[in-house]
Design a protein around this motif. Sequence first.
Motif, short mmCIF file in Angstrom:
data_model
loop_
_atom_site.label_atom_id
_atom_site.label_comp_id
_atom_site.label_asym_id
_atom_site.label_seq_id
_atom_site.Cartn_x
_atom_site.Cartn_y
_atom_site.Cartn_z
N GLU A 36 0.82 -1.21 0.00
CA GLU A 36 0.00 0.00 0.00
C GLU A 36 0.86 1.26 0.00
OE1 GLU A 36 -3.06 0.00 -0.72
OE2 GLU A 36 -3.45 -2.13 -0.43
N ALA A 38 3.70 1.53 -1.42
CA ALA A 38 4.15 1.66 -2.82
C ALA A 38 3.03 2.24 -3.68
CB ALA A 38 4.59 0.29 -3.35
N GLU A 39 1.79 1.83 -3.44
CA GLU A 39 0.67 2.37 -4.20
C GLU A 39 0.47 3.86 -3.92
OE1 GLU A 39 -2.94 0.08 -3.91
OE2 GLU A 39 -1.87 -1.79 -4.31
N MET A 41 2.74 5.99 -3.87
CA MET A 41 3.63 6.71 -4.78
C MET A 41 3.02 6.91 -6.16
SD MET A 41 7.44 5.22 -3.92
CE MET A 41 7.02 3.53 -4.29
N GLU A 42 2.13 6.02 -6.55
CA GLU A 42 1.62 6.03 -7.92
C GLU A 42 1.01 7.36 -8.35
OE1 GLU A 42 -1.23 3.42 -10.87
OE2 GLU A 42 -0.85 2.71 -8.86
N PRO A 43 0.16 8.01 -7.55
CA PRO A 43 -0.41 9.28 -8.01
C PRO A 43 0.65 10.38 -8.22
CG PRO A 43 -1.68 8.42 -6.16
CD PRO A 43 -0.44 7.57 -6.29
N GLN A 45 3.76 9.72 -9.42
CA GLN A 45 4.69 9.31 -10.46
C GLN A 45 4.60 10.26 -11.64
OE1 GLN A 45 4.16 5.28 -11.74
NE2 GLN A 45 6.14 5.21 -12.75
N TRP A 46 5.73 10.74 -12.08
CA TRP A 46 5.88 11.60 -13.25
C TRP A 46 5.45 13.05 -13.02
CZ3 TRP A 46 9.09 8.56 -15.20
CH2 TRP A 46 8.85 7.19 -15.33
N SER A 52 3.19 18.03 -7.64
CA SER A 52 2.92 17.17 -6.48
C SER A 52 2.35 17.97 -5.31
CB SER A 52 4.18 16.41 -6.05
OG SER A 52 5.10 17.26 -5.38
N GLN A 59 -6.53 13.26 -8.09
CA GLN A 59 -5.25 12.82 -7.52
C GLN A 59 -5.32 12.82 -5.99
OE1 GLN A 59 -3.01 15.81 -9.61
NE2 GLN A 59 -1.97 14.27 -10.89
N GLU A 66 -5.08 5.78 -0.54
CA GLU A 66 -3.86 5.03 -0.21
C GLU A 66 -3.37 5.35 1.20
OE1 GLU A 66 -3.24 2.55 -1.92
OE2 GLU A 66 -4.41 3.12 -3.66
#
Length: 121
Positions: A36, A38-39, A41-43, A45-46, A52, A59, A66
């Motif tokens: 979780e 790690a998940e 981080m997904e929003p 990413q990039w 951010s 987002q 999460e």
Amino acid sequence: MEDLTQLRDALRQFATERNWAQFHTPKNLAMALCGEAAELMEPFQWLTVEQSRELTDKQREAVAQEIGDVLIYLTMLADKLGLDPLTCAHEKMALNARKYPVDVAYGSAQKRGLPADEGGG
């Protein structure tokens, strides 16, 4: 506002009602917590640093979900191990205050604390 004890109790009841407590071993909970996290981080990413800081509503909702998952698994893991997460956090903050005194750490991202074998990390 609910406290962590109330959340812990609600999580216990939720798992008991579904007969899931049998699967909630410290190992499984720690692994789920990492997944979780790690998940989370997904929003991001990039995204640029500025992006951010200024998330869209979509987002922010993804991040909120999460964060909820991370808190749930962290609370359940602490419960299984008989640990109070708030006590753990306060003790870690006290350790960090000793490891990173203001006069050394102020304005710096460098980790100039104790080596890992002396309580760092």
